[in-house]
Design a protein around this motif. Structure first.
Motif, PDB file in Angstrom:
ATOM      1  N   ASP A 170     -31.458 -22.078 -40.956  1.00 34.66           N
ATOM      2  CA  ASP A 170     -32.554 -20.944 -41.799  1.00 34.66           C
ATOM      3  C   ASP A 170     -31.972 -20.726 -43.014  1.00 34.66           C
ATOM      4  O   ASP A 170     -32.859 -21.094 -44.683  1.00 34.66           O
ATOM      5  N   LYS A 171     -31.100 -20.615 -43.448  1.00 37.05           N
ATOM      6  CA  LYS A 171     -30.435 -20.255 -45.335  1.00 37.05           C
ATOM      7  C   LYS A 171     -30.085 -21.874 -46.070  1.00 37.05           C
ATOM      8  O   LYS A 171     -30.654 -21.702 -46.705  1.00 37.05           O
ATOM      9  N   GLU A 172     -29.644 -22.901 -45.468  1.00 34.15           N
ATOM     10  CA  GLU A 172     -29.782 -24.065 -45.979  1.00 34.15           C
ATOM     11  C   GLU A 172     -31.428 -24.650 -45.971  1.00 34.15           C
ATOM     12  O   GLU A 172     -31.543 -24.948 -47.286  1.00 34.15           O
ATOM     13  N   ILE A 173     -31.681 -24.780 -45.198  1.00 35.82           N
ATOM     14  CA  ILE A 173     -33.373 -24.991 -45.223  1.00 35.82           C
ATOM     15  C   ILE A 173     -34.311 -24.497 -46.901  1.00 35.82           C
ATOM     16  O   ILE A 173     -35.096 -24.935 -47.211  1.00 35.82           O
ATOM     17  N   THR A 174     -33.825 -22.995 -47.013  1.00 35.35           N
ATOM     18  CA  THR A 174     -34.762 -22.191 -47.729  1.00 35.35           C
ATOM     19  C   THR A 174     -34.503 -22.708 -48.772  1.00 35.35           C
ATOM     20  O   THR A 174     -34.969 -22.714 -50.237  1.00 35.35           O
ATOM     21  N   LYS A 175     -32.703 -22.621 -49.496  1.00 41.00           N
ATOM     22  CA  LYS A 175     -31.842 -23.049 -50.315  1.00 41.00           C
ATOM     23  C   LYS A 175     -32.723 -24.811 -50.976  1.00 41.00           C
ATOM     24  O   LYS A 175     -33.090 -25.118 -51.887  1.00 41.00           O
ATOM     25  N   LYS A 176     -33.166 -25.845 -49.788  1.00 42.62           N
ATOM     26  CA  LYS A 176     -33.262 -27.139 -50.052  1.00 42.62           C
ATOM     27  C   LYS A 176     -34.390 -27.164 -51.166  1.00 42.62           C
ATOM     28  O   LYS A 176     -35.171 -27.701 -51.763  1.00 42.62           O
ATOM     29  N   LEU A 177     -35.722 -26.214 -49.842  1.00 36.90           N
ATOM     30  CA  LEU A 177     -36.994 -26.300 -50.237  1.00 36.90           C
ATOM     31  C   LEU A 177     -37.429 -25.909 -51.618  1.00 36.90           C
ATOM     32  O   LEU A 177     -38.049 -25.962 -52.630  1.00 36.90           O
ATOM     33  N   ILE A 178     -35.911 -24.861 -52.100  1.00 36.17           N
ATOM     34  CA  ILE A 178     -36.279 -23.842 -53.539  1.00 36.17           C
ATOM     35  C   ILE A 178     -36.048 -24.644 -54.756  1.00 36.17           C
ATOM     36  O   ILE A 178     -36.796 -24.924 -55.156  1.00 36.17           O
ATOM     37  N   ARG A 179     -35.023 -26.151 -54.160  1.00 38.39           N
ATOM     38  CA  ARG A 179     -34.517 -26.200 -55.472  1.00 38.39           C
ATOM     39  C   ARG A 179     -35.436 -27.724 -55.340  1.00 38.39           C
ATOM     40  O   ARG A 179     -36.064 -28.276 -56.129  1.00 38.39           O
ATOM     41  N   ALA A 180     -36.219 -28.286 -54.152  1.00 44.08           N
ATOM     42  CA  ALA A 180     -36.865 -29.361 -54.344  1.00 44.08           C
ATOM     43  C   ALA A 180     -38.175 -28.644 -55.015  1.00 44.08           C
ATOM     44  O   ALA A 180     -39.047 -28.963 -55.772  1.00 44.08           O
ATOM     45  N   ALA A 181     -38.732 -27.529 -54.700  1.00 44.33           N
ATOM     46  CA  ALA A 181     -39.855 -27.492 -55.444  1.00 44.33           C
ATOM     47  C   ALA A 181     -40.162 -27.133 -56.580  1.00 44.33           C
ATOM     48  O   ALA A 181     -41.025 -26.998 -57.240  1.00 44.33           O
ATOM     49  N   SER A 182     -38.765 -26.751 -56.713  1.00 43.91           N
ATOM     50  CA  SER A 182     -38.765 -26.306 -58.344  1.00 43.91           C
ATOM     51  C   SER A 182     -39.116 -27.702 -58.929  1.00 43.91           C
ATOM     52  O   SER A 182     -39.775 -27.335 -61.108  1.00 43.91           O
ATOM     53  N   THR A 183     -39.004 -28.563 -58.635  1.00 44.40           N
ATOM     54  CA  THR A 183     -39.338 -29.613 -59.885  1.00 44.40           C
ATOM     55  C   THR A 183     -40.530 -29.476 -60.095  1.00 44.40           C
ATOM     56  O   THR A 183     -40.918 -30.601 -60.390  1.00 44.40           O
ATOM     57  N   PHE A 184     -41.754 -28.892 -58.646  1.00 43.97           N
ATOM     58  CA  PHE A 184     -43.401 -29.294 -58.871  1.00 43.97           C
ATOM     59  C   PHE A 184     -43.659 -28.150 -59.418  1.00 43.97           C
ATOM     60  O   PHE A 184     -44.963 -27.942 -59.612  1.00 43.97           O
ATOM     61  N   ASP A 185     -42.518 -26.816 -59.651  1.00 44.81           N
ATOM     62  CA  ASP A 185     -43.681 -26.012 -60.711  1.00 44.81           C
ATOM     63  C   ASP A 185     -44.086 -25.492 -59.425  1.00 44.81           C
ATOM     64  O   ASP A 185     -45.178 -24.689 -60.061  1.00 44.81           O
ATOM     65  N   ILE A 186     -43.516 -25.156 -58.226  1.00 46.60           N
ATOM     66  CA  ILE A 186     -43.402 -24.961 -56.833  1.00 46.60           C
ATOM     67  C   ILE A 186     -42.759 -23.525 -56.690  1.00 46.60           C
ATOM     68  O   ILE A 186     -41.856 -23.388 -55.559  1.00 46.60           O
ATOM     69  N   LEU A 187     -43.055 -22.077 -56.641  1.00 48.94           N
ATOM     70  CA  LEU A 187     -42.571 -21.293 -56.387  1.00 48.94           C
ATOM     71  C   LEU A 187     -42.372 -21.056 -54.271  1.00 48.94           C
ATOM     72  O   LEU A 187     -43.439 -21.313 -53.679  1.00 48.94           O
ATOM     73  N   ILE A 188     -41.117 -20.328 -54.088  1.00 48.46           N
ATOM     74  CA  ILE A 188     -40.566 -20.016 -52.405  1.00 48.46           C
ATOM     75  C   ILE A 188     -40.750 -18.743 -52.805  1.00 48.46           C
ATOM     76  O   ILE A 188     -39.801 -18.055 -53.157  1.00 48.46           O
ATOM     77  N   LEU A 189     -42.250 -17.739 -52.419  1.00 47.72           N
ATOM     78  CA  LEU A 189     -42.489 -16.475 -52.905  1.00 47.72           C
ATOM     79  C   LEU A 189     -41.168 -15.812 -51.229  1.00 47.72           C
ATOM     80  O   LEU A 189     -40.438 -14.947 -51.889  1.00 47.72           O
ATOM     81  N   ASP A 190     -41.359 -16.561 -50.336  1.00 51.12           N
ATOM     82  CA  ASP A 190     -40.757 -15.703 -49.231  1.00 51.12           C
ATOM     83  C   ASP A 190     -40.133 -15.990 -47.934  1.00 51.12           C
ATOM     84  O   ASP A 190     -40.644 -17.738 -48.110  1.00 51.12           O
TER      85      ASP A 190
END
Length: 336
Positions: free
Chosen positions: A53-73
């Protein structure tokens, strides 16, 4: 925020599921969304987030930031309860204010915050949004807005084009640094402008004396002249920034610094001088040498083509032997 759509990204078994980061972001991008919330359930009813769970969250945060997309929760749900990464301080987003948001600024801030420190970051030039933000925030501009974490800005990240930049390298507690700032700044040097200068190889695009192949030579670089060519100064600056941030925002998650790895990169402009050339190129080289009365080159070319001598440009075996001894795996870039 307004909910645009709910979508199932993956279905798994009892123990785990696999989430394709690319498909998750594809959905968000196609919707034109600027933020997303992750949710998954644990069939066992245990709400404790797993390492996956933590690893998927970390990967999505890193990838999403490239497209100016925030992971709210990221929510883990059971029949009657839920676990929130945001509520438990497992997701943090640092808001950066600047009087002007430029591609240079967003590029280097993401490199340092996301790639090195693994902290998500967002940007704003609206003072109202910055003031109302309840989480950690910093300003990168000419003057502080209040009592926030303030870093005075050099003009480099707001400029366009390439121009001469006066640089004086100083000693920052045994680490070379430049673009010195005033006392009101939390950091004594603008590490963002300095990191941009180094990571984009800015100086290589300035007027310089080139070598025979028209390339920039290392001894002319700022790092070589100031004896930090082999120091990972950008990472070391980022560690200093992290220490300052934790002192200002003690609630920030503590991320262990990953020691940089040395990655040799070899640009190969012309792998062979005589071998593996077309008949036309070989004939052209011979005629050119004859025209210049360069009989030495003709003899050398003949020896190489007859297998009596090694091609002077073919040093791949020596390089591989060297890198085997050092334990480094090089990357070769063949330029055409």
């Amino acid at each position: 925020n307004r909910l645009l759509e709910k979508k199932c990204l993956s279905k798994g078994g009892i123990n785990q599921t696999v989430v394709d980061i690319r498909l998750a972001l594809k959905t968000v991008i196609e919707l034109g969304a600027t933020a997303m919330i992750l949710a998954n359930n644990h069939p066992s009813g245990n709400l404790t987030p797993s390492p996956q769970d933590k690893e998927i969250t970390k990967k999505l945060i890193r990838a999403a930031s490239t497209f100016d997309i925030l992971i709210l929760d990221h929510l883990i749900v059971s029949e009657k309860r839920y676990f929130s990464f945001k509520d438990e301080n497992l997701i943090w987003m640092i808001l950066v204010y600047s009087h002007k948001i430029t591609p240079r600024l967003t590029y280097i801030f993401r490199q340092i915050f996301i790639r090195v420190l693994e902290l998500p970051v967002d940007f704003t030039s609206a003072i109202e949004k910055f003031v109302s933000h309840s989480g950690p925030k910093l300003s990168y501009t000419h003057q502080p807005l209040g009592n926030e974490f303030f870093i005075a800005s050099h003009d480099l990240l707001f400029q366009k084009g390439i121009q001469e930049v006066p640089i004086e390298v100083s000693n920052w507690s045994n680490i070379p640094a430049f673009f010195k700032l005033g006392k009101s700044s939390q950091l004594p040097y603008d590490i963002f402008a300095a990191s941009f200068f180094l990571m984009t190889r800015y100086e290589e695009f300035l007027p310089q004396v080139k070598n025979d192949l028209g390339a920039f030579v290392a001894y002319q670089s700022l790092a070589s002249k100031n004896n930090f060519l082999e120091m990972p100064v950008v990472d070391l600056w980022a560690v200093r920034l992290k220490e300052k941030l934790h002192g200002f925002f003690p609630e920030l998650p503590h991320v262990s610094w990953k020691k940089p790895k040395f990655q040799p990169i070899i640009s190969v402009v012309n792998p062979y001088k005589y071998e593996k050339k077309s008949l036309l190129l070989k004939l052209s080289a011979t005629l050119s040498a004859l025209w210049q009365l360069d009989f030495f080159s003709i003899i050398k070319q003949s020896f190489v083509l007859l297998g009596l001598q090694k091609d002077p440009y073919n040093n791949f075996e020596e390089l591989e032997t060297l890198f085997k001894k050092t334990g480094n795996q090089p990357l070769y870039f063949f330029l055409f």
